[in-house]
Design an enzyme around this catalytic site. Structure first.
Site, PDB file in Angstrom:
ATOM      1  N   THR A 196     -28.726  22.096 -33.836  1.00  0.00           N
ATOM      2  CA  THR A 196     -28.661  20.542 -33.856  1.00  0.00           C
ATOM      3  C   THR A 196     -27.798  20.178 -32.422  1.00  0.00           C
ATOM      4  O   THR A 196     -27.387  21.047 -31.922  1.00  0.00           O
ATOM      5  CB  THR A 196     -27.929  20.183 -34.854  1.00  0.00           C
ATOM      6  N   GLU A 339     -33.783  20.313 -38.999  1.00  0.00           N
ATOM      7  CA  GLU A 339     -33.472  20.819 -40.363  1.00  0.00           C
ATOM      8  C   GLU A 339     -34.869  20.819 -41.092  1.00  0.00           C
ATOM      9  O   GLU A 339     -34.873  21.461 -42.237  1.00  0.00           O
ATOM     10  CB  GLU A 339     -32.321  20.301 -41.120  1.00  0.00           C
ATOM     11  N   LYS A 449     -19.979  -2.618 -40.469  1.00  0.00           N
ATOM     12  CA  LYS A 449     -19.542  -3.645 -41.536  1.00  0.00           C
ATOM     13  C   LYS A 449     -18.676  -4.531 -41.059  1.00  0.00           C
ATOM     14  O   LYS A 449     -17.535  -4.414 -40.354  1.00  0.00           O
ATOM     15  CB  LYS A 449     -18.686  -2.691 -42.589  1.00  0.00           C
ATOM     16  N   TRP A 454     -22.715  -5.479 -44.716  1.00  0.00           N
ATOM     17  CA  TRP A 454     -23.132  -4.525 -43.964  1.00  0.00           C
ATOM     18  C   TRP A 454     -24.332  -5.090 -43.067  1.00  0.00           C
ATOM     19  O   TRP A 454     -25.203  -5.827 -43.370  1.00  0.00           O
ATOM     20  CB  TRP A 454     -24.185  -3.242 -44.512  1.00  0.00           C
TER      21      TRP A 454
END
Length: 547
Positions: A196, A339, A449, A454
């Protein structure tokens, strides 16, 4: 003949237990599609027969170097025919292919080579200057093999270095059946290793098996999704070091499709000329590449194109619709991650959308899409872990499970990344509707936020990107003493554009809530990218912090 009565016990089937292995891809292409072409930009044409022949020599060449089964064989290379031979020959001989991101900083490069314990590194000649300065800090590597790439980069005088073509030409070809060597082997043997990006810590290794790779490959052949087939000409613009080029090379070979490999250049004119000249039907790239090609689309004959795949980050709806208007083919969303091998979800409209309004069809194409066969997705409450309803409104962490989804990371503690019942926690926030369509809301770490509410950076970026002068946009959070965080939009405009922040603010005002409007628009010539071509919000946050 007397038949045994069934007493309710489980019963095994009587089918042959032949393992699913990459050796089958190699020998299928060799037997059925030997005549099909592989084009490498700047290096000419070859056939699957020639690739298979070189792969057979590669098998014994690795033996001559003393590379044992299970050893990691690294590649540091662009998309080319020789890289494809390594894609086949390394796992078909029970070694493990470790494709390394050529854009990694030295710190990460050295970490993953040593962590993987790579035994040999195959490197493009032109890329030697990027990796050779680290050689003294890579004590695990015994051999370096240089791949010719048309450059004349000096090669250090070192006994550990050999040339690929010389190594291959000196080797006797393996004469047996690669599949037969796997006949009694476990299909769960490791086949590939990708790391990754390491954005939240050291890079983590994802260790693919032969079984997972073959099943993912078959997923790319599924009709109605990507649907690779024998008549296709496939161009993986996405690098072969990026999660196995999204499985496109393996899928093309399994289907018998022709392959076009772009070499090291991602220059828009080069890619568009290649697509036109080779009559490419399927291509895959990250949104930043598709954005760079968009201004020149109408100058090239792309009439053969039937499917364009976008992934790595969200494809702005305006970008997809630009392609639909210019060449009649939208960019189809995919969702996945290293993944997930990496493709887990494919977008696009289905039969139920045929009579939908144009606006509704645009909204469907803007979603990430439905999971591929054998892949399961769900969303869960971030705090409680409770599964949330598939109503298109509930927002939760996306979790995924399936036979080509990682169950652990290589040589590191993986517990926090997986649920108790084995699902991968992706870190993405999403909704799933009643028809199974996945829509990403944001990365958990990218949500803003503000005043207790949000703000989705993904939705705000899509609104800004719909302005015709916007080439790239990334929205980040800036600390605010009153609201805790406020959005800042980093924008790259088309060359010569005089668009102002006020114009962009007016453009998006009808599309988003008033309190979503960015406090600031920062104009940049180009936005920073990660090693896989994604926009780097980490770099932008660091710039904002030190400004």
């Amino acid at each position: 003949m007397r038949l045994e009565r069934f007493r309710g016990d489980a019963m095994d089937g009587l089918m042959q237990p032949r393992p699913l292995t990459i050796a089958h891809i190699l020998e299928r292409a060799e037997r059925l599609f030997a005549h099909k072409e592989i084009v490498t930009a700047g290096a000419g044409r070859s056939t699957y027969a020639e690739v298979a022949g070189n792969t057979r020599r590669l098998a014994t060449a690795l033996d001559s170097l003393g590379v044992l089964p299970g050893a990691r064989v690294a590649t540091f290379a662009s998309n080319s025919r020789r890289h494809l031979e390594l894609y086949l020959g390394v796992p078909a001989t029970k070694r493990v292919l470790h494709s390394i991101n050529i854009r990694l900083p030295a710190e990460h490069l050295e970490y993953i080579v040593n962590h993987a314990e790579d035994d040999v590194v195959f490197v493009d000649r032109g890329l030697l200057p990027r990796i050779w300065p680290s050689v003294d800090r890579l004590p695990v590597v015994r051999h370096w093999v240089v791949l010719p790439d048309g450059t004349d980069t000096p090669i250090p005088a070192d006994p550990r270095i050999s040339g690929y073509d010389e190594l291959i030409s000196a080797a006797e070809p393996f004469a047996g059946s690669f599949e037969d060597t796997f006949a009694l082997a476990d299909e769960n043997l490791a086949a590939g290793l990708c790391y990754t990006s390491g954005t939240t810590g050291p890079p983590k290794g994802v260790l693919y098996s032969h079984r997972s790779t073959i099943l993912h490959c078959l997923g790319t052949l599924a009709a109605g999704l990507i649907g690779l087939c024998e008549s296709d000409v496939v161009l993986p613009i996405v690098p072969m070091f990026h999660a196995n080029a999204w499985g496109l090379p393996y899928g093309a070979m399994m289907a018998g499709a022709a392959l076009v490999l772009p070499g090291a250049s991602a220059e828009p004119g080069h890619l568009l000329r290649l697509m036109a000249a080779e009559r490419v039907t399927v291509a895959g790239a990250v949104p930043t590449v598709w954005t760079s090609l968009a201004p020149e689309l109408r100058a090239h004959d792309l009439s053969a194109t039937r499917f364009l795949l976008g992934g790595g980050s969200a494809v702005p709806p305006a970008l997809s619709e630009t392609y639909l208007a210019a060449i009649g083919v939208p960019i189809t969303h995919s969702w996945g991650m290293t993944e997930v091998s990496p493709v887990g979800v494919i977008g696009g409209t289905r039969t139920q959308h045929r009579d939908a309004t144009a606006a509704d069809q645009v909204a469907v194409r803007a979603a990430q899409g439905q999971p591929l066969p054998l892949v399961n997705v769900r969303i869960a409450d971030v705090e409680t872990g409770e599964e949330l309803p598939r109503d298109g409104r509930a927002v939760g962490e996306l979790q995924v499970a399936g036979p080509w989804v990682a169950g652990a990371y290589f040589r590191v503690d993986s517990a926090e990344s997986f649920t108790e019942d084995g699902w991968l926690r992706t870190g993405d926030l999403a909704t799933i509707d009643a028809q199974g369509y996945l829509r990403l809301v944001d990365r958990m770490k990218d949500l803003i936020k503000s005043g207790g509410e949000w703000i989705s950076s993904v939705e705000l970026e899509a609104a800004i990107a719909s302005h015709p002068d916007v080439v790239e946009v990334a929205v980040i959070a800036r600390p605010d003493p009153r609201w805790m965080e406020r959005p800042v939009a980093c924008v790259a405009l088309r060359e010569g554009s005089a668009t102002t922040a006020d114009e962009l603010r007016r453009h998006i005002t009808p599309m988003v809530a008033k309190w979503w409007l960015p406090d600031e628009f920062v104009f940049m010539a180009t936005l920073p990218k990660t090693g896989t071509g994604k926009l780097s919000k980490i770099a932008l946050r660091e710039s904002a912090r030190t400004a």
